[in-house]
Design a protein around this motif. Sequence first.
Motif, mmCIF file in Angstrom:
data_model
loop_
_atom_site.group_PDB
_atom_site.id
_atom_site.type_symbol
_atom_site.label_atom_id
_atom_site.label_comp_id
_atom_site.label_asym_id
_atom_site.label_seq_id
_atom_site.Cartn_x
_atom_site.Cartn_y
_atom_site.Cartn_z
ATOM 1 N N MET A 54 0.510 -1.353 0.156
ATOM 2 C CA MET A 54 -0.192 0.126 -0.015
ATOM 3 C C MET A 54 0.908 1.377 0.428
ATOM 4 S SD MET A 54 -2.438 -1.270 -0.324
ATOM 5 C CE MET A 54 -4.171 0.844 -0.716
ATOM 6 N N ALA A 55 2.021 1.042 -0.085
ATOM 7 C CA ALA A 55 2.800 2.293 -0.293
ATOM 8 C C ALA A 55 2.733 3.130 -1.108
ATOM 9 C CB ALA A 55 4.512 1.869 0.037
ATOM 10 N N PRO A 56 2.321 3.068 -2.303
ATOM 11 C CA PRO A 56 1.893 4.065 -3.336
ATOM 12 C C PRO A 56 1.581 4.975 -3.366
ATOM 13 C CG PRO A 56 1.804 1.949 -4.579
ATOM 14 C CD PRO A 56 2.021 1.536 -2.750
ATOM 15 N N LEU A 57 0.108 4.981 -1.798
ATOM 16 C CA LEU A 57 -0.616 5.969 -1.512
ATOM 17 C C LEU A 57 0.714 7.073 -1.054
ATOM 18 C CD1 LEU A 57 -3.518 3.994 0.614
ATOM 19 C CD2 LEU A 57 -3.739 4.993 -1.565
ATOM 20 N N LEU A 58 1.938 7.040 -0.638
ATOM 21 C CA LEU A 58 2.685 7.884 -0.157
ATOM 22 C C LEU A 58 2.601 9.064 -1.236
ATOM 23 C CD1 LEU A 58 5.048 5.604 2.332
ATOM 24 C CD2 LEU A 58 3.520 7.371 3.008
ATOM 25 N N ASP A 171 -1.180 10.206 -12.565
ATOM 26 C CA ASP A 171 -0.863 10.727 -11.284
ATOM 27 C C ASP A 171 -0.907 9.263 -10.283
ATOM 28 O OD1 ASP A 171 -3.628 9.925 -11.329
ATOM 29 O OD2 ASP A 171 -4.212 11.358 -9.545
ATOM 30 N N GLY A 172 -1.136 8.102 -11.282
ATOM 31 C CA GLY A 172 -0.813 7.051 -11.326
ATOM 32 C C GLY A 172 0.182 5.798 -10.318
ATOM 33 N N ALA A 173 0.037 5.561 -9.087
ATOM 34 C CA ALA A 173 1.501 4.143 -8.471
ATOM 35 C C ALA A 173 1.544 3.191 -8.779
ATOM 36 C CB ALA A 173 1.916 4.982 -7.357
ATOM 37 N N VAL A 214 8.267 -2.809 -4.430
ATOM 38 C CA VAL A 214 9.343 -1.664 -5.697
ATOM 39 C C VAL A 214 8.014 -0.767 -5.793
ATOM 40 C CG1 VAL A 214 10.141 -0.856 -7.372
ATOM 41 C CG2 VAL A 214 11.587 -2.534 -6.354
ATOM 42 N N VAL A 215 8.223 0.858 -5.586
ATOM 43 C CA VAL A 215 6.982 1.328 -5.900
ATOM 44 C C VAL A 215 7.724 2.545 -7.587
ATOM 45 C CG1 VAL A 215 5.567 3.525 -5.771
ATOM 46 C CG2 VAL A 215 6.235 2.109 -3.583
#
Length: 258
Positions: A54-58, A171-173, A214-215
């Motif tokens: 869930m780190a992409p929310l950063l 703005d996607g991750a 990895v993000v």
Amino acid sequence: MSDLPITPLPRLPEVTVSEFGGVRALHLDSIWVQGAMRKSKPLHLELEYVQRMMAPLLWQAVGTWREGQAVQLGLGAAALTKFCHQVLGRPTVAVERHPGVLAACRQWFALPPDGAGLRVELQDADAWVRDPSRAGTVRLLHVDLYDEEAAAPVLDSADFYAACRELLSPDGAMAVNLFGRRASFDGSCQRLLQAFGPGHVWRLAATKEGNTVVVCTRETPLPDKAELKRRATNMDLALGLPAVRWLRGLKAVTHDPA
């Protein structure tokens, strides 16, 4: 008329479920855990590496965490699918080629049936990401594609990762779970860098089990330290995810694997 040769379909591994200490785990014909759920907390992200997915929310503003389509390539035990759909309330699609995995998730891992905002598609992930009608439609993408050997991702080419990039909105991750030998990890990172470009690929510290998340982002740069800390603190408080701790091991991926 002569008989034409028939190419046999690849054998899908047997799906099994184990349970210990209140935690239920999914396996694919091996000891490797493909996903897990604590029975008393079916929406909790039990595994540390799954929390880090869930780190992409950063990289996305706090007020937008519940916005935009979330997609999981690889259903696993449906932890991320349930979290995105039921905790974040985002429209969510999971792509899984193994019908036995889907059946197990529905029977043993509290995955709701398809309905408003939730869909599971039984399809090969490589074919799914290359559908041009889906380009630019995904704001949060999770890639966790391992077979029963769990030695390296089953889809791990720069071309595949470039197709994943095309899926993302501006703005996607994307988060990718990498697990395996160091040589495999370094090669995967370089292929991700080739697909997304410098300044758009970061890695978190490895978990004790050896998973590294990895993000990658399509356009969004890394926020400054103060904003990262603010977003991580909000994730801790609002979502119960230890995101502040993730910041200590966060670093950019460069062309030098060291």
